[in-house]
Design a protein around this motif. Sequence first.
Motif, PDB file in Angstrom:
ATOM      1  N   LEU A  38       3.950   7.065   2.436  1.00  0.00           N
ATOM      2  CA  LEU A  38       3.741   8.256   3.258  1.00  0.00           C
ATOM      3  C   LEU A  38       3.166   9.389   2.422  1.00  0.00           C
ATOM      4  O   LEU A  38       3.568   9.597   1.264  1.00  0.00           O
ATOM      5  N   TYR A  41       5.165  12.310  -0.087  1.00  0.00           N
ATOM      6  CA  TYR A  41       6.430  11.857  -0.674  1.00  0.00           C
ATOM      7  C   TYR A  41       6.135  11.080  -1.955  1.00  0.00           C
ATOM      8  O   TYR A  41       5.155  10.339  -2.008  1.00  0.00           O
ATOM      9  N   PRO A  42       7.002  11.237  -2.982  1.00  0.00           N
ATOM     10  CA  PRO A  42       6.809  10.407  -4.165  1.00  0.00           C
ATOM     11  C   PRO A  42       7.121   8.939  -3.833  1.00  0.00           C
ATOM     12  O   PRO A  42       7.821   8.670  -2.850  1.00  0.00           O
ATOM     13  N   PHE A  43       6.597   8.015  -4.642  1.00  0.00           N
ATOM     14  CA  PHE A  43       6.945   6.609  -4.459  1.00  0.00           C
ATOM     15  C   PHE A  43       8.435   6.442  -4.764  1.00  0.00           C
ATOM     16  O   PHE A  43       9.012   7.261  -5.498  1.00  0.00           O
ATOM     17  N   CYS A  45      10.219   4.846  -6.821  1.00  0.00           N
ATOM     18  CA  CYS A  45      10.677   4.866  -8.214  1.00  0.00           C
ATOM     19  C   CYS A  45      10.777   6.288  -8.759  1.00  0.00           C
ATOM     20  O   CYS A  45      11.429   6.525  -9.783  1.00  0.00           O
ATOM     21  N   ALA A  46      10.126   7.250  -8.094  1.00  0.00           N
ATOM     22  CA  ALA A  46      10.161   8.630  -8.586  1.00  0.00           C
ATOM     23  C   ALA A  46      10.875   9.561  -7.607  1.00  0.00           C
ATOM     24  O   ALA A  46      10.878  10.772  -7.787  1.00  0.00           O
ATOM     25  N   CYS A 169       2.297   2.134  -5.045  1.00  0.00           N
ATOM     26  CA  CYS A 169       2.974   2.505  -6.286  1.00  0.00           C
ATOM     27  C   CYS A 169       2.323   1.827  -7.493  1.00  0.00           C
ATOM     28  O   CYS A 169       2.171   2.424  -8.536  1.00  0.00           O
TER      29      CYS A 169
ATOM     30  N   TRP B  86       5.016  13.406 -13.200  1.00  0.00           N
ATOM     31  CA  TRP B  86       4.907  12.276 -14.140  1.00  0.00           C
ATOM     32  C   TRP B  86       3.793  12.549 -15.144  1.00  0.00           C
ATOM     33  O   TRP B  86       2.755  13.114 -14.801  1.00  0.00           O
ATOM     34  N   ARG B  97       3.798   1.359 -12.830  1.00  0.00           N
ATOM     35  CA  ARG B  97       3.864   2.043 -11.543  1.00  0.00           C
ATOM     36  C   ARG B  97       3.460   3.507 -11.679  1.00  0.00           C
ATOM     37  O   ARG B  97       3.537   4.083 -12.758  1.00  0.00           O
ATOM     38  N   LEU B  98       3.091   4.087 -10.548  1.00  0.00           N
ATOM     39  CA  LEU B  98       2.764   5.509 -10.513  1.00  0.00           C
ATOM     40  C   LEU B  98       3.872   6.252  -9.779  1.00  0.00           C
ATOM     41  O   LEU B  98       4.689   5.640  -9.075  1.00  0.00           O
ATOM     42  N   GLY B  99       3.905   7.566  -9.952  1.00  0.00           N
ATOM     43  CA  GLY B  99       4.988   8.343  -9.357  1.00  0.00           C
ATOM     44  C   GLY B  99       4.770   8.728  -7.899  1.00  0.00           C
ATOM     45  O   GLY B  99       5.717   8.817  -7.125  1.00  0.00           O
ATOM     46  N   CYS B 100       3.510   8.974  -7.541  1.00  0.00           N
ATOM     47  CA  CYS B 100       3.255   9.418  -6.164  1.00  0.00           C
ATOM     48  C   CYS B 100       1.773   9.212  -5.848  1.00  0.00           C
ATOM     49  O   CYS B 100       0.972   8.930  -6.743  1.00  0.00           O
ATOM     50  N   PRO B 101       1.397   9.341  -4.597  1.00  0.00           N
ATOM     51  CA  PRO B 101      -0.014   9.143  -4.235  1.00  0.00           C
ATOM     52  C   PRO B 101      -0.957  10.059  -5.026  1.00  0.00           C
ATOM     53  O   PRO B 101      -2.074   9.669  -5.372  1.00  0.00           O
ATOM     54  N   TYR B 104      -2.903   9.127  -8.371  1.00  0.00           N
ATOM     55  CA  TYR B 104      -4.214   8.473  -8.399  1.00  0.00           C
ATOM     56  C   TYR B 104      -5.303   9.480  -8.752  1.00  0.00           C
ATOM     57  O   TYR B 104      -6.271   9.157  -9.433  1.00  0.00           O
TER      58      TYR B 104
END
Lengths: 354, 191
Positions: A38, A41-43, A45-46, A169, B86, B97-101, B104
């Motif tokens: 979404l 919102y952070p993924f 894991c974060a 992610c 991050w 992995r990445l922290g959020c969209p 990118y």
Amino acid sequence: MKSDAVKRLLASPVSFLADSGPDEDIAISSRIRLARNLRGYPFPCAAEPEQLTEVCDLVSAAANASGSLGCPDCFSFDMAELPVVDREILLERRLASRDFIDHPEGSRLLVRSDESCSIMINEEDQLRIQVLAPGFQLDKVWKTINALDDELAAHLDYAFDDQLGYLTCCPTNVGTGMRASVMLHLPGLVMTNKITATIHGINKLNLAVRGIFGEGSDNQGNLFQVSNQVTLGETESGIVENLSQVIRQLITHEKAARVQLLERDQASLLDHVGRSYGILRHSYKLSSKEALNCLSGLRVGVDMGLFNNVDIHRVNEMFLTIHPAHLQKNAGRTLSSAERDVVRAAYCRSQLAK
Amino acid sequence: MLCDRCKKKEATIHVKKVSNGKVESLHLCADCAREKEEQGVLGALGFNLAEVLFNIGEMAKPHAEEDSSPDEKKSDPGITCPACGWNMEKLQSSHGRLGCPECYRTFSAIIGEALNRIQRGEMHIGKRPDKTDPLLNAAALRIEITRTRKKLAELVRREEYEKAAVCRDKLNALNDKLKSLEPRGEVSDEK
């Protein structure tokens, strides 16, 4: 209450195993999953715990509003509230991933009552939408999941980038966010020693080959999962088409290998089937690995029409029920590994005595 | 090149690491890379999936001389995602992995390189949440045209003429669409 739901789940047949599907003798099931997140919102894991809860509620609300998965009359499991054995049941029924059940805090699983569709909320990505069907029918699975995704998208603001597509992610999933896979039973290629070359060939086509429950479960019961690796730079239907083409070839090769065995080494093939049946029918201790391998042999016999008291659905059901969590759930108590081997053998004997 | 670990599958992930002035190379297939990462072996060797994906190990070392001309953006350890906070260190410890969209965009330089290695292209040509036709984008359309042309050639080679006819019609439709998007006609090589 939640445990009751797991009991209800357990009592119903698994549709991808109980129903028949095209090419079901070799292709056991077809699955596609889509990774979605979404915007804003952070993924997972974060994310902070309250953000995880918020995402769970947003996705549940979207599923309820759209009627996706038959919600609100779908199963909804808050993973942290479930005992370990119930979570393992969900893994064994292929509704949840190992990673998902090992990190239950803040995650939720929505499952349609026939178990054909599910959404893992807050796995690696916020949504992992899955559709699972018996046999080899990736096209149909794609149509179903595409519609499901559209329904949800009407109520959710997906993180999407014009250039990169659906943002996930891990960059290995970005783009379509799609992983399509088919579970194949390939004893013929294993017995004719062609499986290594086959897997090597498949890998060259940018496709992955794994064991029954993903990585680290190589070649149990001669079951292999073949899936796409590339998610960016291809259309969803292109991915399905490429994978389907390879699966069709694999099915042809497997059939040819079985014919070859019948023609050149019939005694070995029949011996393998007969011994497998014998062990399942008469043993008093069975490890999970031995049971899976024997069930593979039994399945070959059933495919060849050698048994009139066992059909493919019974074998499929046994493939599922011999796993540790199912055995324990059916026994109604925790079983040690040694106890499980005894209970597993008793279960297999009873199934083949019918 | 075969995977260093299983010696069976094609190596698709290539890692170079500089330690004590020596270059260590590791060539892995995707499965072995993932397994090694899960077992923590890559970590023990000083590799992890984040390094594999993003080559962060090399970038973070200012003295790494091997094939490195890292631009400033990539080697700057100070980049922090404004949305999730991050930074490079976090990326390195997060199993790729990445922290959020938004990451990118923040880490676009290194992610672009990673995508080049692990994906088939840099442009999404699949479905869109707003249901608009993904092929309204000229770049995506060109990719699809190239792919369809290859497929047509393959079908003709295999003498599957019925399927080839369907494919040819699709190719014509795609070319028409590109012409309508680019009325000056930059489609001279489409035949």
